[in-house]
Design an enzyme around this catalytic site. Structure first.
Site, PDB file in Angstrom:
ATOM      1  N   GLU A 296       3.035  -2.654  10.573  1.00 31.11           N
ATOM      2  CA  GLU A 296       3.911  -3.338   9.466  1.00 31.11           C
ATOM      3  C   GLU A 296       3.966  -2.559   8.110  1.00 31.11           C
ATOM      4  OE1 GLU A 296       5.094  -6.341  10.331  1.00 31.11           O
ATOM      5  OE2 GLU A 296       3.846  -6.390  12.101  1.00 31.11           O
TER       6      GLU A 296
ATOM      7  N   ASN B  65      -2.549  -4.414  -1.398  1.00 32.85           N
ATOM      8  CA  ASN B  65      -1.559  -5.418  -2.179  1.00 32.85           C
ATOM      9  C   ASN B  65      -2.330  -6.947  -1.823  1.00 32.85           C
ATOM     10  OD1 ASN B  65      -0.687  -5.032   0.684  1.00 32.85           O
ATOM     11  ND2 ASN B  65       1.245  -5.985  -0.054  1.00 32.85           N
TER      12      ASN B  65
HETATM   13  O1  TXE Z   1      -0.626   3.137   1.312  1.00 25.91           O
HETATM   14  P1  TXE Z   1      -1.320   3.852   2.603  1.00 25.91           P
HETATM   15  P2  TXE Z   1      -0.699   3.849  -0.170  1.00 25.91           P
HETATM   16  C1  TXE Z   1       3.863   1.084   0.510  1.00 25.91           C
HETATM   17  C2  TXE Z   1       4.040   1.191  -0.812  1.00 25.91           C
HETATM   18  C3  TXE Z   1       3.302   2.103  -1.483  1.00 25.91           C
HETATM   19  C4  TXE Z   1       3.160   3.103  -0.554  1.00 25.91           C
HETATM   20  C5  TXE Z   1       1.884   3.908  -0.517  1.00 25.91           C
HETATM   21  O2  TXE Z   1       5.405   1.577  -1.121  1.00 25.91           O
HETATM   22  O3  TXE Z   1       3.604   2.603  -2.918  1.00 25.91           O
HETATM   23  O4  TXE Z   1       3.109   2.278   0.784  1.00 25.91           O
HETATM   24  O5  TXE Z   1       0.769   3.331  -0.591  1.00 25.91           O
HETATM   25  C6  TXE Z   1      -4.866   3.897   5.305  1.00 25.91           C
HETATM   26  N1  TXE Z   1      -5.039   7.260   9.128  1.00 25.91           N
HETATM   27  N2  TXE Z   1       2.929   0.098   0.789  1.00 25.91           N
HETATM   28  O6  TXE Z   1      -0.682   5.048  -0.204  1.00 25.91           O
HETATM   29  O7  TXE Z   1      -1.789   5.113   2.241  1.00 25.91           O
HETATM   30  C7  TXE Z   1      -5.460   3.717   3.914  1.00 25.91           C
HETATM   31  O8  TXE Z   1      -6.691   4.104   3.591  1.00 25.91           O
HETATM   32  C8  TXE Z   1      -5.562   5.945   8.962  1.00 25.91           C
HETATM   33  C9  TXE Z   1       3.404  -0.997   1.515  1.00 25.91           C
HETATM   34  O9  TXE Z   1      -1.765   2.942  -0.734  1.00 25.91           O
HETATM   35  O10 TXE Z   1      -0.230   3.605   3.782  1.00 25.91           O
HETATM   36  C10 TXE Z   1      -5.162   2.327   3.462  1.00 25.91           C
HETATM   37  O11 TXE Z   1      -6.205   1.523   4.247  1.00 25.91           O
HETATM   38  N3  TXE Z   1      -5.424   5.343   7.962  1.00 25.91           N
HETATM   39  C11 TXE Z   1       2.418  -1.614   2.236  1.00 25.91           C
HETATM   40  C12 TXE Z   1      -4.006   1.953   4.626  1.00 25.91           C
HETATM   41  O12 TXE Z   1      -3.702   3.154   5.318  1.00 25.91           O
HETATM   42  C13 TXE Z   1      -4.808   5.820   6.764  1.00 25.91           C
HETATM   43  C14 TXE Z   1       1.192  -2.271   1.441  1.00 25.91           C
HETATM   44  C15 TXE Z   1      -2.781   1.815   3.709  1.00 25.91           C
HETATM   45  O13 TXE Z   1      -2.579   2.998   2.844  1.00 25.91           O
HETATM   46  C16 TXE Z   1      -4.331   6.966   6.519  1.00 25.91           C
HETATM   47  C17 TXE Z   1       0.550  -0.935   0.871  1.00 25.91           C
HETATM   48  C18 TXE Z   1      -4.520   7.959   7.794  1.00 25.91           C
HETATM   49  N4  TXE Z   1      -3.967   9.309   7.833  1.00 25.91           N
HETATM   50  C19 TXE Z   1       1.658   0.006   0.341  1.00 25.91           C
HETATM   51  N5  TXE Z   1      -3.693   7.514   5.474  1.00 25.91           N
HETATM   52  C20 TXE Z   1       2.881  -3.064   3.115  1.00 25.91           C
HETATM   53  N6  TXE Z   1       3.730  -2.950   3.881  1.00 25.91           N
HETATM   54  O14 TXE Z   1       2.634  -4.182   2.497  1.00 25.91           O
HETATM   55  C21 TXE Z   1      -3.941   6.264   4.604  1.00 25.91           C
HETATM   56  N7  TXE Z   1      -4.421   5.218   5.473  1.00 25.91           N
END
Ligand code: TXE
Length: 479
Positions: A248, A150
């Site tokens: 976070e 984001n």
């Molecule tokens: O996030 P992911 P996603 C929330 C928001 C969104 C939801 C899912 O509601 O719709 O999360 O978004 C890495 N081991 N936020 O699916 O998957 C991934 O590659 C290690 C809130 O895009 O959590 C990326 O680099 N890493 C948020 C990072 O985690 C892993 C901002 C975030 O992706 C992993 C974004 C694993 N097993 C989404 N799986 C905020 N707090 O600001 C994924 N990743």
């Protein structure tokens, strides 16, 4: 344009030649490939970081500071190029990338470049025992930083700047959905004289590359920003290895509006806190509660203002709302609009996809305001993370406090009132890591940043981040 991993100061392709598509959200087209790095790539990144550690951890604070500040200056000098790359990769308006994302990434390096020169530790004299204790705050070693899509460079650098400042070496992974600016950062780090191996960037999917980082037995700390479910998974994998964790995660933040507030300022800020970055900021105030006696007025003024927001191509300077980050994310947000309809929510404005001329396949959505009858409905409880807010009236301070706290998240809260006693009462009782009163997103990088409940564990920012990226060691000397 193909993205490459950045290992030991060099750009290289993934060993197994495995790639994923990189999409441009503004038109839905593939515009490049990103490595889907394997365990072997990750191991190389780890080896590079580990070999750089001895020297970097012994580099003087003055030298570390100078390099970090140089990176900051180079980012500022390349503002336009980085902002264009961020906007294209993420779909956010270029104006936002230029005014917020890239300047903030530069500030992160400058801030921690300065902070490390002021970071101090304690000493305790054991009076009557002829002993003195002092605390060393030593870098951890090789740490892992995993960031979301984001605020790509903004959040990536928010982690790596303090990690480097504190003397660690890094294996970092940006989101596979927005890898571009992290890719460009490598060359800036080389130009600024960051020694090879201090920062290694591996690209790839969460469940391959990300998973390899969190499973690595010698990566001793993980700083992660992303979804709550991913955070829970990381905690599970990391716990048996006793890794240090900073998580976070998501938010579902209340925006509480009392009749005695400065109305015009509140209205303008509420439009921003609802829809900035297409509502894809974990700090957005997605649940708006308005005191009953101004509810009707607020509802009509707010909807009128939201209707004026211009949804358009991210590269246009007058665009207020760009494209959502990806097709699956657009579909997820749309699915919540359908949930709202089933739950008896009233869509006051928005709710539909937008077709932008010449960019018909882009992921555009109208800013959407939904009036809900109860705070307990799904769209008021679950994180949507898009340009969708709910509004509802409240009667008393106690009522709104209860509703504000009745979600699983606890990241931030915004309060609009000019009543000092109420401000004090409510900010004490709101379950959140950050409470903004009569403002939103006003950030001072020295303050602790993070959430409670399902919004995460640990705090970033200021000395909190430097404490996270160091181990405290007590030395006791008897004299
Ligand atoms: O996030 P992911 P996603 C929330 C928001 C969104 C939801 C899912 O509601 O719709 O999360 O978004 C890495 N081991 N936020 O699916 O998957 C991934 O590659 C290690 C809130 O895009 O959590 C990326 O680099 N890493 C948020 C990072 O985690 C892993 C901002 C975030 O992706 C992993 C974004 C694993 N097993 C989404 N799986 C905020 N707090 O600001 C994924 N990743």
């Amino acid at each position: 344009m193909n993205i490459q991993n950045f290992i030991n100061g060099k750009y290289i392709n993934p060993i197994n030649d495995n790639w994923i598509n990189n999409y441009n959200p503004s038109n839905g087209e593939i515009y490049g490939q990103t490595p889907n790095s394997s365990k072997e790539d990750l191991e190389n990144a780890y080896i590079s970081a580990n070999s750089a550690f001895k020297q970097w951890s012994q580099t003087t604070l003055e030298d570390r500071s100078r390099i970090l500040i140089k990176i900051s200056e180079l980012l500022e000098a390349n503002l336009q190029r980085f902002a264009e790359a961020e906007s294209k990769d993420n779909g956010k308006p270029i104006s936002l990338a230029k005014s917020v994302d890239i300047p903030r990434a530069a500030s992160n390096f400058r801030f921690f470049g300065n902070a490390i020169t002021q970071f101090a530790s304690e000493s305790h004299e054991s009076v009557g025992q002829q002993a003195i204790n002092y605390t060393l705050r030593q870098p951890i070693g090789v740490v892992g930083c995993i960031s979301p899509w984001n605020l790509p460079l903004y959040l990536f650098t928010w982690k790596i700047a303090p990690a480097i400042a504190a003397g660690n070496c890094i294996v970092a992974k940006p989101s596979e959905i927005t890898p571009m600016t992290a890719f460009l950062l490598g060359e800036i780090c080389n130009e600024a004289g960051l020694p090879k191996g201090v920062l290694n960037i591996v690209h790839g999917l969460g469940n391959t590359t990300g998973q390899a980082i969190i499973e690595h037995p010698n990566i001793k700390a993980i700083s992660f920003t992303g979804g709550t479910e991913t955070g829970a998974h990381i905690a599970k994998v990391a716990a048996p290895m006793f890794k240090k964790l900073s998580l976070e995660l998501g938010g579902k933040n209340p925006n509480i509006i009392f009749a005695d507030c400065d109305y015009d300022n509140m209205l303008e800020t509420t439009v921003r806190s609802s829809f900035a970055n297409q509502g894809q900021i974990c700090l957005c105030g997605s649940r708006i509660f308005v005191e009953k006696n101004i509810y009707k007025k607020f509802k009509s003024d707010f909807v009128e203002k939201v209707k004026q927001l211009k949804v358009g191509h991210p590269s246009k300077e007058d665009t207020n709302i760009g494209a959502l980050v990806s097709k699956p994310h657009l579909e997820k947000v749309m699915s919540y609009i359908n949930v709202a309809k089933k739950e008896d929510g009233t869509i006051l404005c928005g709710g539909n996809k937008v077709t932008v001329k010449n960019y018909e396949n882009g992921y555009y959505l109208e800013p959407t305001v939904i009036e809900v009858k109860t705070d307990e409905c799904r769209i008021n409880q679950e994180e949507i993370f898009g340009p969708v807010v709910t509004i509802m009236p409240f009667n008393t301070e106690d009522d709104v406090l209860e509703m504000a706290n009745k979600v699983k998240y606890g990241l931030s809260a915004t309060l609009w009132t000019n009543n000092l006693k109420r401000t004090m009462r409510m900010s004490n009782q709101l379950q959140a890591g950050i409470v903004w009163v009569n403002t939103w997103m006003l950030r001072d990088l020295r303050t602790p940043f993070g959430g409670i409940k399902a919004s995460g564990v640990g705090r970033e920012g200021g000395f909190e981040a430097l404490r996270f990226f160091t181990e405290a060691k007590n030395v006791c000397i008897k004299y």
